[in-house]
Design a protein around this motif. Sequence first.
Motif, PDB file in Angstrom:
ATOM      1  N   GLN A  39      42.168  32.503  40.646  1.00  0.00           N
ATOM      2  CA  GLN A  39      43.436  33.183  40.901  1.00  0.00           C
ATOM      3  C   GLN A  39      44.514  32.666  39.944  1.00  0.00           C
ATOM      4  O   GLN A  39      45.258  33.452  39.356  1.00  0.00           O
ATOM      5  CB  GLN A  39      43.870  32.951  42.354  1.00  0.00           C
ATOM      6  CG  GLN A  39      45.179  33.600  42.738  1.00  0.00           C
ATOM      7  CD  GLN A  39      45.040  35.093  42.954  1.00  0.00           C
ATOM      8  OE1 GLN A  39      44.031  35.561  43.452  1.00  0.00           O
ATOM      9  NE2 GLN A  39      46.043  35.840  42.559  1.00  0.00           N
ATOM     10  N   ILE A  44      40.621  36.887  39.192  1.00  0.00           N
ATOM     11  CA  ILE A  44      40.139  37.576  40.402  1.00  0.00           C
ATOM     12  C   ILE A  44      40.093  39.104  40.224  1.00  0.00           C
ATOM     13  O   ILE A  44      39.121  39.738  40.650  1.00  0.00           O
ATOM     14  CB  ILE A  44      40.967  37.153  41.640  1.00  0.00           C
ATOM     15  CG1 ILE A  44      40.665  35.694  42.011  1.00  0.00           C
ATOM     16  CG2 ILE A  44      40.712  38.065  42.831  1.00  0.00           C
ATOM     17  CD1 ILE A  44      39.279  35.425  42.561  1.00  0.00           C
ATOM     18  N   PRO A  45      41.089  39.736  39.593  1.00  0.00           N
ATOM     19  CA  PRO A  45      40.969  41.188  39.395  1.00  0.00           C
ATOM     20  C   PRO A  45      39.748  41.587  38.570  1.00  0.00           C
ATOM     21  O   PRO A  45      39.186  42.672  38.770  1.00  0.00           O
ATOM     22  CB  PRO A  45      42.282  41.562  38.684  1.00  0.00           C
ATOM     23  CG  PRO A  45      43.255  40.528  39.150  1.00  0.00           C
ATOM     24  CD  PRO A  45      42.423  39.258  39.220  1.00  0.00           C
ATOM     25  N   ALA A  48      36.951  42.074  40.861  1.00  0.00           N
ATOM     26  CA  ALA A  48      37.074  43.365  41.550  1.00  0.00           C
ATOM     27  C   ALA A  48      36.485  44.493  40.706  1.00  0.00           C
ATOM     28  O   ALA A  48      35.991  45.487  41.254  1.00  0.00           O
ATOM     29  CB  ALA A  48      38.533  43.649  41.884  1.00  0.00           C
ATOM     30  N   SER A  53      37.187  48.337  41.097  1.00  0.00           N
ATOM     31  CA  SER A  53      38.562  48.163  41.553  1.00  0.00           C
ATOM     32  C   SER A  53      39.275  47.185  40.619  1.00  0.00           C
ATOM     33  O   SER A  53      38.640  46.503  39.819  1.00  0.00           O
ATOM     34  CB  SER A  53      38.568  47.622  42.986  1.00  0.00           C
ATOM     35  OG  SER A  53      39.887  47.342  43.419  1.00  0.00           O
ATOM     36  N   SER A  55      42.001  45.535  42.288  1.00  0.00           N
ATOM     37  CA  SER A  55      42.785  44.908  43.344  1.00  0.00           C
ATOM     38  C   SER A  55      42.429  43.430  43.499  1.00  0.00           C
ATOM     39  O   SER A  55      41.248  43.056  43.567  1.00  0.00           O
ATOM     40  CB  SER A  55      42.517  45.628  44.670  1.00  0.00           C
ATOM     41  OG  SER A  55      42.910  44.847  45.768  1.00  0.00           O
ATOM     42  N   THR A  56      43.451  42.613  43.599  1.00  0.00           N
ATOM     43  CA  THR A  56      43.236  41.184  43.837  1.00  0.00           C
ATOM     44  C   THR A  56      42.545  40.963  45.176  1.00  0.00           C
ATOM     45  O   THR A  56      41.621  40.146  45.281  1.00  0.00           O
ATOM     46  CB  THR A  56      44.579  40.434  43.793  1.00  0.00           C
ATOM     47  OG1 THR A  56      45.138  40.611  42.481  1.00  0.00           O
ATOM     48  CG2 THR A  56      44.412  38.954  44.071  1.00  0.00           C
ATOM     49  N   ALA A  57      42.949  41.716  46.198  1.00  0.00           N
ATOM     50  CA  ALA A  57      42.331  41.567  47.529  1.00  0.00           C
ATOM     51  C   ALA A  57      40.845  41.915  47.473  1.00  0.00           C
ATOM     52  O   ALA A  57      40.002  41.186  48.032  1.00  0.00           O
ATOM     53  CB  ALA A  57      43.047  42.441  48.550  1.00  0.00           C
ATOM     54  N   VAL A  58      40.505  42.987  46.790  1.00  0.00           N
ATOM     55  CA  VAL A  58      39.095  43.375  46.650  1.00  0.00           C
ATOM     56  C   VAL A  58      38.343  42.297  45.859  1.00  0.00           C
ATOM     57  O   VAL A  58      37.210  41.945  46.202  1.00  0.00           O
ATOM     58  CB  VAL A  58      38.963  44.759  45.977  1.00  0.00           C
ATOM     59  CG1 VAL A  58      37.518  45.071  45.609  1.00  0.00           C
ATOM     60  CG2 VAL A  58      39.526  45.845  46.890  1.00  0.00           C
ATOM     61  N   TRP A  60      38.946  39.133  45.807  1.00  0.00           N
ATOM     62  CA  TRP A  60      38.686  38.009  46.717  1.00  0.00           C
ATOM     63  C   TRP A  60      37.515  38.314  47.651  1.00  0.00           C
ATOM     64  O   TRP A  60      36.647  37.452  47.862  1.00  0.00           O
ATOM     65  CB  TRP A  60      39.936  37.670  47.532  1.00  0.00           C
ATOM     66  CG  TRP A  60      40.791  36.656  46.869  1.00  0.00           C
ATOM     67  CD1 TRP A  60      41.945  36.873  46.176  1.00  0.00           C
ATOM     68  CD2 TRP A  60      40.556  35.242  46.819  1.00  0.00           C
ATOM     69  NE1 TRP A  60      42.444  35.680  45.696  1.00  0.00           N
ATOM     70  CE2 TRP A  60      41.613  34.661  46.078  1.00  0.00           C
ATOM     71  CE3 TRP A  60      39.566  34.411  47.318  1.00  0.00           C
ATOM     72  CZ2 TRP A  60      41.698  33.295  45.837  1.00  0.00           C
ATOM     73  CZ3 TRP A  60      39.652  33.049  47.071  1.00  0.00           C
ATOM     74  CH2 TRP A  60      40.705  32.504  46.340  1.00  0.00           C
ATOM     75  N   VAL A  61      37.477  39.516  48.201  1.00  0.00           N
ATOM     76  CA  VAL A  61      36.378  39.875  49.117  1.00  0.00           C
ATOM     77  C   VAL A  61      35.043  39.817  48.379  1.00  0.00           C
ATOM     78  O   VAL A  61      34.068  39.235  48.875  1.00  0.00           O
ATOM     79  CB  VAL A  61      36.616  41.266  49.753  1.00  0.00           C
ATOM     80  CG1 VAL A  61      35.378  41.757  50.481  1.00  0.00           C
ATOM     81  CG2 VAL A  61      37.820  41.227  50.685  1.00  0.00           C
ATOM     82  N   HIS A  63      34.340  38.176  45.583  1.00  0.00           N
ATOM     83  CA  HIS A  63      34.063  36.783  45.197  1.00  0.00           C
ATOM     84  C   HIS A  63      33.515  35.974  46.376  1.00  0.00           C
ATOM     85  O   HIS A  63      32.522  35.239  46.219  1.00  0.00           O
ATOM     86  CB  HIS A  63      35.344  36.138  44.646  1.00  0.00           C
ATOM     87  CG  HIS A  63      35.218  34.681  44.386  1.00  0.00           C
ATOM     88  ND1 HIS A  63      34.421  34.164  43.376  1.00  0.00           N
ATOM     89  CD2 HIS A  63      35.776  33.612  45.009  1.00  0.00           C
ATOM     90  CE1 HIS A  63      34.496  32.843  43.400  1.00  0.00           C
ATOM     91  NE2 HIS A  63      35.317  32.478  44.370  1.00  0.00           N
TER      92      HIS A  63
END
Length: 150
Positions: A39, A44-45, A48, A53, A55-58, A60-61, A63
Amino acid sequence: MATAATRGTSALTASVMSRVTAAAAGGVAGGLVFGMMMQAMGMIPMVAQLVGSSSTAVGWVVHLAISAVIGGLFGVITTRFSGGTLTMVGAGAGYGMVWWVLGPLLLMPAKLGMPLFTIDSMAWKSLMGHVIFGMVLGAVSWALGRRATA
């Protein structure tokens, strides 16, 4: 009525499952530590992108899911391993190096259409992260696996 052989097989299966579960949890723990490093480096992106994607959130999921699976596989590989903490941390560090070659040097660039086996400053940072991931994986899986079999 269960025979001694089926009880032994059931106990072995339960032991293997506890080790795999402990190692999957160790993979998530290592993934959290490594993920924070990724991060900070803005990586992280890119993770994704493996699922289409940005998305940073995606990222993380994805990863953490990969970290859990890789951790569980470590549990399968080390099921009959009888080392102590330092041995498992060392095995984890070596395992992290293997995944550095397989992941960011081979599989990820192949999936994203990038050149394979590119060794640059980011690759060296990734190696450091994978080794740290493996060390955390080894330590946590040893501690949780020991607790599960105690």
